[in-house]
Write an enzyme that holds these catalytic residues in place. Structure first.
Site, PDB file in Angstrom:
ATOM      1  N   GLY A 150       8.839  15.686 -13.203  1.00 36.28           N
ATOM      2  CA  GLY A 150      10.213  15.398 -12.808  1.00 36.28           C
ATOM      3  C   GLY A 150      10.406  14.194 -11.901  1.00 36.28           C
ATOM      4  CG  ASN A 183      11.976   9.163 -15.201  1.00 34.31           C
ATOM      5  OD1 ASN A 183      12.452   8.063 -14.934  1.00 34.31           O
ATOM      6  ND2 ASN A 183      10.803   9.318 -15.795  1.00 34.31           N
ATOM      7  CG  LEU A 218      16.278  18.263 -28.361  1.00 33.82           C
ATOM      8  CD1 LEU A 218      17.090  17.208 -27.632  1.00 33.82           C
ATOM      9  CD2 LEU A 218      16.519  19.647 -27.763  1.00 33.82           C
ATOM     10  CG  HIS A 270      10.238   6.331 -25.568  1.00 32.81           C
ATOM     11  ND1 HIS A 270       9.520   7.456 -25.930  1.00 32.81           N
ATOM     12  CD2 HIS A 270       9.573   5.275 -26.087  1.00 32.81           C
ATOM     13  CE1 HIS A 270       8.473   7.082 -26.650  1.00 32.81           C
ATOM     14  NE2 HIS A 270       8.485   5.772 -26.751  1.00 32.81           N
TER      15      HIS A 270
HETATM   16  C1  GRF Z   1       8.180   9.633 -18.403  1.00 31.51           C
HETATM   17  O1  GRF Z   1       7.200   8.663 -18.631  1.00 31.51           O
HETATM   18  C2  GRF Z   1       9.299   9.510 -19.403  1.00 31.51           C
HETATM   19  O2  GRF Z   1       9.532   8.185 -19.799  1.00 31.51           O
HETATM   20  C3  GRF Z   1       8.782  10.326 -20.566  1.00 31.51           C
HETATM   21  O3  GRF Z   1       8.101  11.395 -19.986  1.00 31.51           O
HETATM   22  C4  GRF Z   1       7.666  11.044 -18.673  1.00 31.51           C
HETATM   23  C5  GRF Z   1       8.241  12.045 -17.740  1.00 31.51           C
HETATM   24  O4  GRF Z   1       7.804  11.860 -16.412  1.00 31.51           O
HETATM   25  N1  GRF Z   1       9.855  10.711 -21.442  1.00 31.51           N
HETATM   26  P1  GRF Z   1       8.541  12.602 -15.227  1.00 31.51           P
HETATM   27  O5  GRF Z   1       8.465  14.089 -15.529  1.00 31.51           O
HETATM   28  O6  GRF Z   1       9.946  12.112 -15.166  1.00 31.51           O
HETATM   29  O7  GRF Z   1       7.755  12.245 -13.998  1.00 31.51           O
END
Ligand code: GRF
Length: 217
Positions: free
Chosen positions: A15, A17, A96, A112
């Site tokens: 998490g 992001n 999904l 992504h």
């Molecule tokens: C990130 O690299 C995002 O781009 C991809 O999965 C990863 C998630 O990382 N979709 P986090 O859980 O947000 O640290």
């Protein structure tokens, strides 16, 4: 007071992001607020981050449902119950169903870790290194039924350095993910993103103005 777009964030893991989005939304002037964080994994660290930020959390374990459609129906219910108007996927590791993607068409975004349309799917940093790419990065895009394929909202590029490995490259990209995702959410929440076919048009105050060249020459 700004009207804030209500957002549900879907996660499966650490998490980071989500944290970037929580931090952005902590500013009352930010045009979005996170109303619920949903994880398909019970011990995802992102749930802890949400709780610390005072955001409601919910676990929906995909293994408890007989089909993808049944799981997605439960997700849909939980998102709507929370009053969310937009869904942000942030490291949500489930494909999904077509029905769910269509129901949230234009109202669901994902981050992504590559410069789409290059390197869809998993192991994007490895793929970029193997391809000898000189620039790599991340993309925030609308979600469509095809994997990693929807209209692009924001991209951030980083150089690939000659001594990079997957770790160092993913770290450099992740730093940009944490900037790109809040920016994309802000643009969407401010109503500055419009869809024209498969292209997302962005109404901006400022042009980025510079170019990124690697090697610098
Ligand atoms: C990130 O690299 C995002 O781009 C991809 O999965 C990863 C998630 O990382 N979709 P986090 O859980 O947000 O640290």
């Amino acid at each position: 007071m700004v009207k804030r777009l209500k957002v549900a964030v879907l996660i499966s893991g650490r998490g980071s992001n989500l944290q970037a989005l929580l931090d952005a939304c902590a500013d009352p002037a930010f045009p979005a607020e996170i109303v619920r964080v949903i994880s398909n994994i019970g011990d995802a660290y992102g749930l802890e981050r949400a709780r610390k930020a005072g955001v409601e959390t919910l676990v929906i374990d995909h293994k408890a449902y007989p089909s993808r459609e049944a799981f997605d129906a439960e997700l849909d219910k939980a998102i709507r119950e929370a009053g969310a108007e937009l869904v942000c996927l942030a490291g949500f590791m489930r494909l999904l169903s077509q029905g769910f993607s269509e129901a949230w068409n234009g109202k669901m975004i994902n981050i992504h870790p590559s410069l789409l349309p290059s390197f869809k799917g998993l192991h994007t940093h490895r793929k970029a290194l193997e391809a000898g790419a000189k620039l790599h990065g991340c993309t925030v895009h609308f979600v469509t039924p095809e994997l990693d394929d929807g209209p692009i909202i924001v991209q951030a590029a980083v150089p690939v350095l000659s001594d990079d490995d997957e770790d160092s490259l993913s770290h450099r990209v992740l730093e940009q993910e944490h900037k790109a995702y809040p920016l994309a959410l802000k643009l969407v929440a401010e109503g500055r993103v419009s869809l024209e076919g498969r292209v997302a048009k962005i109404a901006l105050h400022a042009d980025p103005g510079t170019r990124l060249l690697n090697p610098a020459g």
